[in-house]
Scaffold this active site. Structure first.
Site, PDB file in Angstrom:
ATOM      1  N   ARG A  24     -71.621 -39.985  28.041  1.00 15.03           N
ATOM      2  CA  ARG A  24     -73.079 -39.718  28.216  1.00 15.03           C
ATOM      3  C   ARG A  24     -73.997 -39.832  27.139  1.00 15.03           C
ATOM      4  NH1 ARG A  24     -72.685 -33.638  30.222  1.00 15.03           N
ATOM      5  NH2 ARG A  24     -71.290 -33.533  28.402  1.00 15.03           N
ATOM      6  N   ASN A  42     -71.197 -35.610  34.032  1.00 16.54           N
ATOM      7  CA  ASN A  42     -70.049 -35.447  34.365  1.00 16.54           C
ATOM      8  C   ASN A  42     -70.064 -34.802  35.842  1.00 16.54           C
ATOM      9  OD1 ASN A  42     -69.178 -36.450  31.911  1.00 16.54           O
ATOM     10  ND2 ASN A  42     -69.027 -34.416  31.089  1.00 16.54           N
TER      11      ASN A  42
END
Length: 99
Positions: A24, A42
């Site tokens: 990320r 996520n």
């Protein structure tokens, strides 16, 4: 006056070893470098999902990065893109990481 470049929006889901490898964070850095906006997070299924918006050629670069590169320790097995469409305005101001 030059015509405005088309803006694109696309949703993505990345599969493989993409959690616990700073995926990320690297996605956010790459999107910001390309001048893109959107979000990434996520999932409980051990995938990473998100949406990216911006100039057409920059979105294409980001799609290639999501599909083939990712973070240094990630192992991408596949990346799905959906809901790709031209938009007249960006729905986000920045590219953020959702928890």
């Amino acid at each position: 006056m030059a015509a405005a470049k088309p803006l694109l929006s696309v949703d993505f889901e990345v599969f493989g070893k993409v959690q616990g490898v700073f995926f990320r964070k690297h996605t956010q850095e790459t999107a910001r470098k390309l001048g893109l906006v959107g979000w990434v997070e996520n999932t409980q299924n051990k995938t990473v999902i998100g949406q990216v918006q911006g100039q057409q050629e920059k979105v294409a670069e980001m799609k290639k990065w999501l599909k083939t590169k990712g973070s240094p320790k990630s192992k991408i097995t596949k990346c799905d893109f959906k809901n790709e469409k031209t938009v007249s305005t960006l729905a986000f101001k920045v590219f953020e990481i959702k928890k």
